[in-house]
Each structure stands twice: as C-alpha cells, then as structure tokens.
Design an enzyme around this catalytic site. Structure first.
Site, PDB file in Angstrom:
ATOM      1  N   GLU A  78       0.996  -1.254  -0.080  1.00  0.00           N
ATOM      2  CA  GLU A  78      -0.037  -0.048   0.019  1.00  0.00           C
ATOM      3  C   GLU A  78       0.846   1.220   0.178  1.00  0.00           C
ATOM      4  O   GLU A  78       0.541   2.382  -0.173  1.00  0.00           O
ATOM      5  CB  GLU A  78      -0.970  -0.143   1.285  1.00  0.00           C
ATOM      6  CG  GLU A  78      -2.081  -1.038   1.132  1.00  0.00           C
ATOM      7  CD  GLU A  78      -3.049  -1.277   2.311  1.00  0.00           C
ATOM      8  OE1 GLU A  78      -2.393  -0.792   3.565  1.00  0.00           O
ATOM      9  OE2 GLU A  78      -4.026  -1.709   2.468  1.00  0.00           O
ATOM     10  N   GLU A 108       7.164 -21.978   7.019  1.00  0.00           N
ATOM     11  CA  GLU A 108       7.394 -21.147   7.991  1.00  0.00           C
ATOM     12  C   GLU A 108       8.649 -21.965   8.817  1.00  0.00           C
ATOM     13  O   GLU A 108       9.171 -21.293   9.797  1.00  0.00           O
ATOM     14  CB  GLU A 108       6.193 -20.945   8.819  1.00  0.00           C
ATOM     15  CG  GLU A 108       5.679 -21.842   9.502  1.00  0.00           C
ATOM     16  CD  GLU A 108       4.739 -21.607  10.793  1.00  0.00           C
ATOM     17  OE1 GLU A 108       4.849 -21.592  11.906  1.00  0.00           O
ATOM     18  OE2 GLU A 108       3.575 -20.938  10.238  1.00  0.00           O
TER      19      GLU A 108
END
Length: 269
Positions: A78, A108
């Site tokens: 953004e 992960e």
C-alpha cells in the site's frame, strides 16, 4: 505456554448465539489498542532509526509467515499508491507470493529461506528488517533476523508474546500482548489486528517523517483511479484557489498534487 496459545477466556463458543459471539469478540478486540499503546516507545525507536536509514537510501523489509507475512505484504503493497514511492517498503512471506492466498506446507519452518529471499533484493547494512510473528518463535523469521544482525542490519520484531525468542533476537522488540484469542490459538484475530495497527503506525510515521505528507494530505499519491484524481484535484483547489477544472487539468499534466501545486506557484512568480 505462550499467551497467544492460552485457552480462550470464553467457553462453549459453539453454544453461543450470533449476538453473543459478536459482542464477546468485540469485548476482546477492545483490548488491542491498549496493548499497542504500551508498545509505542519501541515503535517510536524503530521509526526514528528507520527514517535515518531511509534518508541514506535504506529500505524497510518485513518478513513473516502465514497471517503475519500477509499483513507485512499488505502494508508494503500500500505504500507506492499512497505515498508515491517504489521499493522502499518491501514485504516477504514464507513460501513466496503464492502463500498470500494459500498456505504453503512447512514454509515457516525453514530457518534459512528468509535470508535467501532477502538476498534477491541485495539487502545491505543500510536496510532495516522487521520480523513479524505473533508467537515470536517462527523459524523463518528468527533465521532471517539472525542473518540480518550478522550482516549489520538494524532488526526489529513484532510479536504478541512477552519475552519471546523474537524479542530476544531483535534489536528493537515491539510486543503487543493482547491476551488469549476468542477462538483459542486463532492469531488472525486480536494478534493479527494488533500487528496490522503496528505496521500502519510504522510505515505511516516513516512516510510522514520522510516528507511524503503535507499538512495532512497525501500529496504524492499515485493517480490510479477516478476517486484519487478527484481527491487530488480538490487538494489543489484548496491550496491554490484554482477552479476544479483547472486543478484537475494541472494535476493530470504534472502527475501529483505536490508537483501541480509547486508548478502553479512557480508560474505565479
């Protein structure tokens, strides 16, 4: 047991009415801003140190897995449209971009992959690395931070558990301890909300301190749709006194509110 994995303060969720579920979730969410407020001193330290590095060409990297990784990618994505800067804030998620939409098995748990992912960006000691992990023990994040510190980078960790491995590993520990989740262990809830708030604070404060906001306006936003062109034109009207049509034409020609306003006043000299 970590706080984020502790049993919910509520029992028999499956027997609650919809209203009871929503009211109780809202009660838990109300605790988030208090937890984030306590972390402001650490967030402030990170912002100040990051801005110093950005002024010398440094970048801000986020790494995380699952929800934490997605939130980092979201925040980073953004920044270009909002503040008009590319490649300054970068988010990486364990498992790569496909993990944004679908879980990537065991991604992960790979302690070495984060640094490999970061090396693709020619990461260096002028950059800042922020590891995001609600649990504070994600191997992908811990491994990345360890390598970053070894290469001289400033590191920070965002977690929702006090005294976690991530906090111990990071130069700056940001702990937003929100307590047990409404649904036990579902850290996309309060923990995720806290992480999103912290990320908003970090990136927004950095961009403001880097001069990407004038007054309270996003003067460098990208003109990617009609709504933003309209918003920008109105900013120019307010700043210059031009008509809306004149302001819109000037904005589209110059490409940003900042440039349009500067051009207008330069032309008045």
């Amino acid at each position: 047991m970590s706080t984020t994995e502790a049993s919910s303060n509520y029992q028999n969720l499956d027997q609650m009415t919809a209203q009871e579920i929503l009211v109780n979730m809202n009660k838990e969410d109300a605790k988030v801003h208090q937890a984030v407020a306590k972390a402001i001193p650490a967030i402030e330290q990170l912002v100040e140190q990051t801005v110093k590095r950005m002024k010398n060409g440094g970048r801000l990297f986020y790494i995380g897995a699952g929800t934490s990784g997605r939130l980092g990618v979201l925040d980073a994505s953004e920044i270009p449209p909002t503040y008009g800067v590319e490649g300054v804030v970068i988010g990486l998620i364990a498992g790569g971009d496909r993990a944004i939409r679908k879980a990537v098995e065991a991604a992960e748990d790979n302690e070495t992959q984060a640094w490999e992912d970061l090396k693709a960006y020619e990461i260096n000691a002028n950059d800042v690395l922020v590891g995001i992990a609600a649990s504070g023990r994600t191997p992908y994040v811990l491994g990345g931070l360890a390598q970053a510190k070894a290469h001289g980078l400033l590191t920070a960790g965002i977690t929702c558990n006090a005294g976690s491995k991530l906090s111990e590993a990071a130069d700056i520990a940001i702990e937003a301890v929100v307590g047990p989740e409404f649904v036990t262990g579902s850290t996309r809830m309060k923990a995720g909300t806290a992480q999103k708030l912290v990320l908003n604070m970090i990136s927004t404060a950095c961009m403001i301190r880097m001069g990407k906001v004038k007054g309270n306006r996003m003067v460098d936003m990208q003109l990617t749709n009609e709504k933003l062109v309209d918003r920008g034109a109105k900013m120019i009207v307010e700043a210059t006194g031009l008509s809306y049509a004149q302001a819109e034409a000037l904005l589209l020609r110059e490409g940003s509110v900042r440039k349009a306003v500067a051009h207008h006043f330069e032309a008045q000299k």
